[in-house]
Design a protein around this motif. Structure first.
Motif, PDB file in Angstrom:
ATOM      1  N   GLY A  40      -0.027   4.357   3.424  1.00 59.69           N
ATOM      2  CA  GLY A  40       0.775   3.553   2.509  1.00 59.69           C
ATOM      3  C   GLY A  40       2.259   3.734   2.740  1.00 59.69           C
ATOM      4  O   GLY A  40       3.074   3.176   2.005  1.00 59.69           O
ATOM      5  N   ILE A  45       2.254   0.759   7.179  1.00 61.32           N
ATOM      6  CA  ILE A  45       2.278  -0.616   6.666  1.00 61.32           C
ATOM      7  C   ILE A  45       2.671  -1.588   7.772  1.00 61.32           C
ATOM      8  O   ILE A  45       2.056  -2.650   7.930  1.00 61.32           O
ATOM      9  CB  ILE A  45       3.227  -0.730   5.461  1.00 61.32           C
ATOM     10  CG1 ILE A  45       2.638  -0.010   4.253  1.00 61.32           C
ATOM     11  CG2 ILE A  45       3.510  -2.193   5.120  1.00 61.32           C
ATOM     12  CD1 ILE A  45       3.580   0.091   3.069  1.00 61.32           C
ATOM     13  N   GLU A  75       3.517   6.136  -6.384  1.00 62.14           N
ATOM     14  CA  GLU A  75       3.943   4.787  -5.989  1.00 62.14           C
ATOM     15  C   GLU A  75       3.341   4.377  -4.644  1.00 62.14           C
ATOM     16  O   GLU A  75       3.009   3.214  -4.414  1.00 62.14           O
ATOM     17  CB  GLU A  75       5.473   4.704  -5.893  1.00 62.14           C
ATOM     18  CG  GLU A  75       6.214   5.078  -7.168  1.00 62.14           C
ATOM     19  CD  GLU A  75       6.679   6.517  -7.174  1.00 62.14           C
ATOM     20  OE1 GLU A  75       7.813   6.768  -7.629  1.00 62.14           O
ATOM     21  OE2 GLU A  75       5.913   7.411  -6.719  1.00 62.14           O
ATOM     22  N   HIS A  79       0.551   1.364  -3.862  1.00 61.54           N
ATOM     23  CA  HIS A  79       0.837   0.316  -2.868  1.00 61.54           C
ATOM     24  C   HIS A  79      -0.279   0.277  -1.813  1.00 61.54           C
ATOM     25  O   HIS A  79      -0.696  -0.807  -1.398  1.00 61.54           O
ATOM     26  CB  HIS A  79       2.186   0.581  -2.206  1.00 61.54           C
ATOM     27  CG  HIS A  79       2.715  -0.578  -1.439  1.00 61.54           C
ATOM     28  ND1 HIS A  79       3.431  -1.599  -2.026  1.00 61.54           N
ATOM     29  CD2 HIS A  79       2.609  -0.915  -0.126  1.00 61.54           C
ATOM     30  CE1 HIS A  79       3.757  -2.494  -1.097  1.00 61.54           C
ATOM     31  NE2 HIS A  79       3.268  -2.097   0.053  1.00 61.54           N
ATOM     32  N   ARG A  80      -0.756   1.449  -1.402  1.00 57.10           N
ATOM     33  CA  ARG A  80      -1.876   1.520  -0.453  1.00 57.10           C
ATOM     34  C   ARG A  80      -3.077   0.750  -0.969  1.00 57.10           C
ATOM     35  O   ARG A  80      -3.667  -0.074  -0.253  1.00 57.10           O
ATOM     36  CB  ARG A  80      -2.254   2.990  -0.239  1.00 57.10           C
ATOM     37  CG  ARG A  80      -3.442   3.227   0.683  1.00 57.10           C
ATOM     38  CD  ARG A  80      -4.090   4.585   0.436  1.00 57.10           C
ATOM     39  NE  ARG A  80      -4.768   4.628  -0.864  1.00 57.10           N
ATOM     40  CZ  ARG A  80      -5.407   5.701  -1.331  1.00 57.10           C
ATOM     41  NH1 ARG A  80      -5.422   6.817  -0.644  1.00 57.10           N
ATOM     42  NH2 ARG A  80      -6.021   5.647  -2.514  1.00 57.10           N
ATOM     43  N   ARG A  82      -3.225  -1.592  -3.270  1.00 56.98           N
ATOM     44  CA  ARG A  82      -2.979  -3.034  -3.385  1.00 56.98           C
ATOM     45  C   ARG A  82      -3.187  -3.729  -2.048  1.00 56.98           C
ATOM     46  O   ARG A  82      -3.787  -4.817  -1.974  1.00 56.98           O
ATOM     47  CB  ARG A  82      -1.559  -3.289  -3.901  1.00 56.98           C
ATOM     48  CG  ARG A  82      -1.377  -3.062  -5.391  1.00 56.98           C
ATOM     49  CD  ARG A  82      -0.099  -3.692  -5.916  1.00 56.98           C
ATOM     50  NE  ARG A  82       1.101  -3.122  -5.301  1.00 56.98           N
ATOM     51  CZ  ARG A  82       1.737  -2.044  -5.759  1.00 56.98           C
ATOM     52  NH1 ARG A  82       1.282  -1.417  -6.832  1.00 56.98           N
ATOM     53  NH2 ARG A  82       2.825  -1.607  -5.163  1.00 56.98           N
ATOM     54  N   LEU A  83      -2.699  -3.120  -0.968  1.00 54.58           N
ATOM     55  CA  LEU A  83      -2.845  -3.733   0.355  1.00 54.58           C
ATOM     56  C   LEU A  83      -4.311  -3.762   0.785  1.00 54.58           C
ATOM     57  O   LEU A  83      -4.770  -4.754   1.363  1.00 54.58           O
ATOM     58  CB  LEU A  83      -2.012  -2.966   1.385  1.00 54.58           C
ATOM     59  CG  LEU A  83      -0.504  -3.231   1.372  1.00 54.58           C
ATOM     60  CD1 LEU A  83       0.207  -2.300   2.340  1.00 54.58           C
ATOM     61  CD2 LEU A  83      -0.212  -4.685   1.732  1.00 54.58           C
ATOM     62  N   GLU A 206       6.622  -6.010   2.288  1.00 59.49           N
ATOM     63  CA  GLU A 206       6.839  -5.274   1.047  1.00 59.49           C
ATOM     64  C   GLU A 206       6.485  -3.802   1.236  1.00 59.49           C
ATOM     65  O   GLU A 206       5.475  -3.464   1.858  1.00 59.49           O
ATOM     66  CB  GLU A 206       5.971  -5.863  -0.071  1.00 59.49           C
ATOM     67  CG  GLU A 206       6.214  -5.233  -1.431  1.00 59.49           C
ATOM     68  CD  GLU A 206       5.324  -5.808  -2.505  1.00 59.49           C
ATOM     69  OE1 GLU A 206       5.357  -5.273  -3.638  1.00 59.49           O
ATOM     70  OE2 GLU A 206       4.581  -6.773  -2.224  1.00 59.49           O
ATOM     71  N   PRO A 208       6.547   0.386  -0.688  1.00 61.17           N
ATOM     72  CA  PRO A 208       6.620   1.104  -1.961  1.00 61.17           C
ATOM     73  C   PRO A 208       8.074   1.248  -2.404  1.00 61.17           C
ATOM     74  O   PRO A 208       8.988   1.394  -1.581  1.00 61.17           O
ATOM     75  CB  PRO A 208       6.010   2.473  -1.624  1.00 61.17           C
ATOM     76  CG  PRO A 208       5.116   2.209  -0.450  1.00 61.17           C
ATOM     77  CD  PRO A 208       5.792   1.139   0.341  1.00 61.17           C
ATOM     78  N   THR A 209       8.297   1.234  -3.688  1.00 59.89           N
ATOM     79  CA  THR A 209       9.664   1.214  -4.226  1.00 59.89           C
ATOM     80  C   THR A 209      10.461   2.466  -3.889  1.00 59.89           C
ATOM     81  O   THR A 209      11.697   2.424  -3.918  1.00 59.89           O
ATOM     82  CB  THR A 209       9.612   1.054  -5.755  1.00 59.89           C
ATOM     83  OG1 THR A 209       8.785   2.102  -6.318  1.00 59.89           O
ATOM     84  CG2 THR A 209       9.026  -0.299  -6.137  1.00 59.89           C
TER      85      THR A 209
END
Length: 304
Positions: A40, A45, A75, A79-80, A82-83, A206, A208-209
């Motif tokens: 992630g 990514i 975070e 994100h991991r 979600r992808l 996109e 991670p923040t």
């Protein structure tokens, strides 16, 4: 009149993308059961983005593997996941905590779990029969990784021997390996940190923040800003304070440092990297500072 065909000149990023896509397709043709190491983080990514491009409109013909230290940034894990869901991928998770609970690994005194990833990684490779493992390592990160081939032959224990590595002339890759051995593959080995961020900007990828500046509680240790956590930080003499920081690389919270930053956009991150004089791992990874040969020693033991 004679028609003159003008050759198309690839841009720098196009050339890097083309090389990586070629590597993914080459592995798909040579190996039976490849897997992509996926944490992630930004490099994995970008690697997944390239794999999606390499096989579109068909799905990626590989599953993903994450070696979970148990000390990951929330975070990044979010994100991991979600992808994985968005692209309908299969994710295998090898848990360091499981090995600790079974008594097969022991916690380090410093709380750092990154060096403990080797055993779960090699166990997962053997358990699932993976014969090629994609990693997001780049030559600009660290001197041991600068020695790495695109196709890195590993023995039956996952160990790396520089004398057994093969020449890679004219982009020809040799994936031959004996039973029990496998090959680690590095599609973005020739990229730099700046290349990665310029590609992220171009492709609107996109992240991670935490890769962008944000307010966060941190404390100072060995010249780095570390995040507080159950792993053993901070100590009694280490003061927690709130600072505006971002992460150049992400890994185990116990050894991944943040940097002071006001960069909240891809463009401002690129500007920040352009003037930096330290590599991302050199500036933010405590596990690489355990010794002068920390990374190379771990690679010989089976680390990626």
């Amino acid at each position: 009149m004679t028609a003159v065909t003008q050759a198309r000149v690839l841009s720098h990023l196009d050339a890097l993308e083309s090389e990586a896509v070629h590597i993914f397709r080459e592995v798909a043709g040579e190996f039976e059961r490849p897997v992509i190491l996926f944490s992630g983080g930004k490099d994995s990514i970008v690697m997944l983005h390239l794999a999606l491009k390499a096989f579109a409109p068909a799905p990626v013909p590989f599953s993903l593997l994450h070696v979970d230290t148990g000390h990951n940034f929330p975070e990044v894990l979010a994100h991991r996941d979600r992808l994985v869901t968005a692209h309908g991928l299969r994710l295998h998770v090898a848990s360091v905590q499981d090995f600790i609970d079974r008594g097969e690994l022991r916690e380090r005194p410093d709380g750092t779990r990154n060096p403990l990833q080797t055993v779960p990684l090699n166990d997962a490779i053997e358990k699932h029969g993976f014969d090629a493992v994609f990693g997001g390592g780049r030559r600009d990160e660290e001197k041991a990784r600068a020695k790495e081939r695109i196709f890195s032959l590993r023995d039956e224990f996952g160990g790396w021997n520089p004398r057994r590595q093969r020449p890679e002339l004219w982009d020809l890759y040799n994936g031959r390996h004996a039973p029990g051995e496998h090959v680690r593959v590095f599609p973005i080995s020739n990229w730099t940190e700046l290349d990665v961020w310029q590609y992220i900007a171009r492709e609107h990828i996109e992240l991670p923040t935490i890769y962008y500046a944000h307010e966060r509680e941190v404390f100072a240790r060995n010249g780095m800003w570390l995040a507080p956590g159950e792993w053993g930080g901070p100590k009694e003499d280490e003061r927690v304070e709130k600072r505006r920081v971002r992460y150049r690389t992400v890994g185990d919270m116990s050894c991944t440092g943040a940097v002071d930053s006001d960069a909240v956009t891809v463009e401002s991150v690129i500007s920040e990297i352009t003037v930096s004089r330290r590599t991302e791992r050199g500036a933010t990874r405590a596990d690489d500072k355990l010794s002068e040969t920390a990374m190379e020693d771990r690679k010989r033991e089976g680390y990626f």
